[in-house]
Write an enzyme that holds these catalytic residues in place. Structure first.
Site, short mmCIF file in Angstrom:
data_model
loop_
_atom_site.label_atom_id
_atom_site.label_comp_id
_atom_site.label_asym_id
_atom_site.label_seq_id
_atom_site.Cartn_x
_atom_site.Cartn_y
_atom_site.Cartn_z
N ASN A 73 64.82 -0.67 22.07
CA ASN A 73 63.60 0.10 22.29
C ASN A 73 63.50 0.55 23.75
O ASN A 73 63.99 -0.14 24.63
CB ASN A 73 62.36 -0.74 21.94
N CYS A 102 65.19 0.26 12.49
CA CYS A 102 63.96 -0.47 12.81
C CYS A 102 63.42 -1.12 11.54
O CYS A 102 63.41 -0.50 10.48
CB CYS A 102 62.92 0.48 13.40
N HIS A 103 62.96 -2.36 11.67
CA HIS A 103 62.52 -3.10 10.48
C HIS A 103 61.02 -3.00 10.21
O HIS A 103 60.52 -3.66 9.29
CB HIS A 103 62.92 -4.57 10.59
N HIS A 144 57.76 3.45 15.19
CA HIS A 144 56.59 2.61 15.46
C HIS A 144 55.26 3.34 15.26
O HIS A 144 54.20 2.75 15.46
CB HIS A 144 56.64 2.00 16.88
#
Length: 466
Positions: free
Chosen positions: A157, A179-180, A216
């Site tokens: 990130n 990304c999880h 995000h």
């Protein structure tokens, strides 16, 4: 790579940041549990001792009787050595130290600007990007020279800025960001569906979603389970449980101390009609400061937390101690699925399976129709042999576009600032960031930028003249 009886061997994976004491171990355990792939992992890290420790840990895992995926781990002394001949490149680095991150996260608090994470958006995310971009310029140039055909998987990130830099330096690169956060929101839907539909043990992968947004700050505008539309169920659950939220048990090391009750998601759904698909801590940093991050009391009211850098330092100390125990054989890594999909995606790119998963790549094909083609967006994509095919996600609602575009514009400003050493562009980006906007005068913002740049100057190019 060699193929035989549905298996692939002689795969070389270069791991940049191979001394990682978190993602690397997750990666090792998932590889150890995959029986159809084998090969070599070349670990490169500026902290060679950390990489050497992971070489020992990885080879100890390989020698275990319960390991079905056999990999040889070796430490590379140079990035060139790691990348040469690589079929895949994994990037998982910490840009700077937690001392720099302490300034990223906590220095803006003097102006009443609070950040719950500080690694993606807001002042902290932008300052982290200024450290990260020069590192990724170096990495991208090295990939271009030594492994131009390799698939590149980024976990670092700020995700969007990292992927954007890779493509800026090497437009032909085959790179994507993993990304999880989407998986976490699928698990929330799974839990709510199990409760509301009285079904035991729904598989997260059976929760089908359409993903659209930026990393995000991602959204679902479609979610179903075996033909059942989950939006009415989610809506009804929010009506009945808005105040108490939804709590889940999450054993993933990366999420264990980041618990929330998902009330921010619920609030965003009530306003926008979409399911916000990231952790509440991340989502709040993309919104105006007064909404969720006005002060610590507001944060507590919304039932999420501010992840302090003090906590991160303690967590790192714990993982350093764990590394020593693993190297000495005092402790053994448990072989259990991590819930991450990186290894599955590599398996698909090798041609052994076909997978649909969320991915961060340029919006070149306008997979999100009303966002710029130059933006790094997160949507679903089909992974198959040597190919990623983004799935057209459609249009994002205009009211969500209005929230998203300031961040996309800031990606452009910060990229240019990092490459041209232009402080005025950093100030411009700070001024339009929703956490900063209306929270400080221009002079206060300029002073904050000056002080934050000074605090991170050890990891900035000398051309900044700090």
């Amino acid at each position: 790579m060699k193929y035989n009886n549905g298996k692939v061997s002689d795969v070389k994976i270069a791991y940049i940041g191979g001394g990682s004491r978190g993602w690397a171990w997750t990666f090792m355990t998932d590889l150890a549990m995959e029986p159809n792939m084998s090969g070599k992992i070349s670990l490169y890290d500026i902290d060679q001792e950390a990489a050497k420790n992971n070489e020992i840990i990885g080879n100890m895992i390989t020698r275990r009787d319960d390991t079905v995926g056999k990999w040889n781990y070796e430490t590379a002394n140079t990035m060139e050595a790691a990348l040469t001949g690589a079929d895949f490149v994994v990037i998982s680095i910490l840009p700077g130290t937690f001392d720099e991150m302490e300034a990223d996260v906590h220095m803006p608090e003097r102006l009443g600007i609070y950040q719950s994470v500080g690694d993606t958006a807001g002042p902290g995310g932008m300052m982290r990007a200024l450290r990260t971009i020069p590192m990724f310029v170096t990495i991208a140039n090295a990939i271009k020279e030594y492994s131009p055909k390799a698939w590149v998987i980024n976990y670092t990130n700020p995700m969007s800025m990292c992927v954007k830099t890779l493509y800026h330096v090497f437009p032909e690169i085959k790179a994507f960001g993993c990304c999880h956060e989407v998986f976490g929101t699928q698990k929330v839907l799974k839990g709510i569906a199990e409760q509301e539909l009285k079904i035991d043990r729904i598989d997260r992968n059976d929760i089908h979603v359409n993903v659209l947004g930026i990393n995000h700050f991602t959204w679902f505008n479609y979610a179903s389970y075996q033909g059942i539309d989950l939006f009415p169920i989610y809506c009804k659950y929010i009506e009945d449980h808005f105040e108490e939220g939804f709590e889940e048990k999450d054993e993933n090391w990366a999420n264990a101390s980041f618990a929330c009750k998902h009330r921010v998601k619920f609030d965003l759904f009530n306003e926008f009609g979409l399911i916000a698909a990231a952790g509440d801590r991340h989502l709040t940093e993309f919104m105006p400061s007064e909404r969720y991050l006005k002060d610590k009391e507001t944060v507590a009211d919304w039932n999420f937390g501010l992840t302090t850098v003090e906590w991160r330092k303690k967590d790192l100390e714990d993982r350093l101690n764990k590394s020593h125990r693993l190297v000495s054989g005092e402790e053994e890594i448990k072989l259990e699925p991590s819930g991450e999909e990186g290894i599955l995606l590599i398996k698909a790119l090798c041609g052994l399976t076909r997978v649909i998963s969320n991915v961060n790549i340029p919006n070149t094909n306008l997979q999100i129709e009303n966002l710029p083609s130059t933006a790094i967006v997160e949507t679903n994509a089909v992974f198959e042999r040597d190919s990623i095919r983004p799935i057209m996600a459609g249009e994002m609602p205009e009211n969500v576009v209005k929230l998203t575009m300031p961040h996309i514009l800031n990606h452009e400003y910060i990229m240019e600032a990092a490459l041209t050493f232009d402080k005025s562009l950093v100030v411009k980006a700070f001024e339009q960031d929703p956490l900063v906007k209306d929270m400080a005068t221009k002079e206060e913002v300029e002073k904050l930028v000056e002080d934050m740049l000074d605090a991170t100057k050890a990891y900035l190019p000398k051309e900044w003249n700090l």
